[in-house]
Write an enzyme that holds these catalytic residues in place. Sequence first.
Site, mmCIF file in Angstrom:
data_model
loop_
_atom_site.group_PDB
_atom_site.id
_atom_site.type_symbol
_atom_site.label_atom_id
_atom_site.label_comp_id
_atom_site.label_asym_id
_atom_site.label_seq_id
_atom_site.Cartn_x
_atom_site.Cartn_y
_atom_site.Cartn_z
ATOM 1 C CB THR A 199 2.126 -11.540 -12.222
ATOM 2 O OG1 THR A 199 2.398 -10.291 -11.612
ATOM 3 C CG2 THR A 199 1.113 -12.275 -11.408
ATOM 4 C CD GLU A 280 7.155 -0.763 -5.105
ATOM 5 O OE1 GLU A 280 7.883 -1.657 -4.643
ATOM 6 O OE2 GLU A 280 7.464 -0.084 -6.098
ATOM 7 C CG ASN A 403 10.285 1.766 -6.757
ATOM 8 O OD1 ASN A 403 10.706 0.637 -6.893
ATOM 9 N ND2 ASN A 403 8.997 2.046 -6.681
#
Length: 408
Positions: A199, A280, A403
């Site tokens: 990851t 996020e 994003n």
Amino acid sequence: MAKATQVSPLAPKGFPKLPLIEGAEFASVSAGVKYKDRADVMLARLIPGTAIAGVFTRSATRSAPVLDCQAKLGGDPKKPAAILVNSGNSNAFTGRNGIDAVAAITQATAAACDTPVDRVFTASTGVIGEPLPFDRITQHLETLARTTSADAIEDAARAIMTTDTFPKGAGAEIDIGGKKVSIAGIAKGSGMIAPDMATMLVYVFTDALIGQAELQALLSNHNERTFNCITVDSDTSTSDSLMVAATGATGVDVTGNEAFCEALHQVMLDLAHQVVKDGEGATKFVEISVTGAASDLDAKTHALSIANSPLVKTAIAGEDPNWGRVVMAVGKSGAAADRDKLSIRFGDVLVAENGWVSPTYREDDAAAHMKGEKIDILVDVGLGAGAATVWTCDLTHGYISINADYRS
């Protein structure tokens, strides 16, 4: 790439004081790969004899640095080693340019650190599909190699950040036979988080002595119960890399040592949780535990289905105890389930049992649990002994904002 403007509300109160690792030194520099006026390249220098293990993304579109690192694992440890990481550009989906960039960076790093190219491991993180301006990195390598320090690991953690809102670190010190062994790790990750073998970018260092094969087996095992059990948005990166370096400088052999094994696991789990807490736009840290499944694999399949459901995650963001969405996520997962044996809890609140809402259920109780920063969802499938736990975060408008502006 837009910078996050506010530190995650789930962030720890500061970067932890990590133990110094004998045989490991760090440096960082502002190279202007993409960002201005901030460090964006880090170097870790490791003494001869350092064993290095790693796990990497299984994405079919993995980057040139990932492929290069995979090819180098298990090499001769007699020479010094180096890890070089840049942020701002992932050097992924860049064709021949990507391969050439890796070659240029590894050769320059090898020269600066006086070690063979096959002992240099690199990683890049950031925007996909843009050629890496590697000359901005290579021109700083002599400075990086000259300025490494054992106490500069926090600066290294900051240099690998992209949309992260805080640097991530975790450490441990253990006593083995009257001698101290230390572990210190750093990570970056905030979005594009749904690991498949490894990851984000994670680097863990220890001064313990252990062979490469034994370290690799330990890392692979721990990875399945830490980083491969987290998700932010169900998307697996092209650049996911997790590496552990054991310098052996203390001379303390930890092969088969349970205390070391557990300490390494806890450091990795701490870092994995920090990545989720920096998801996020995240405002909630969510632990999903599934028991009673037909197998552990089925339990994990159910848990990830719940964790990756936009409907579940937005309900959590809205502090709505909408347990029907959990039922939906279990049903769609593809793993074995029986509607009439299913039970669900939000924290200590029994929501549903035997395929129906519990007669003791009061929505106000569940709603109260949903207002906390830590949300626990517990599901028992009622079919067997399989169990798994995964961690995720909620899905808020902040995720969209970050994003939508990612490449600006």
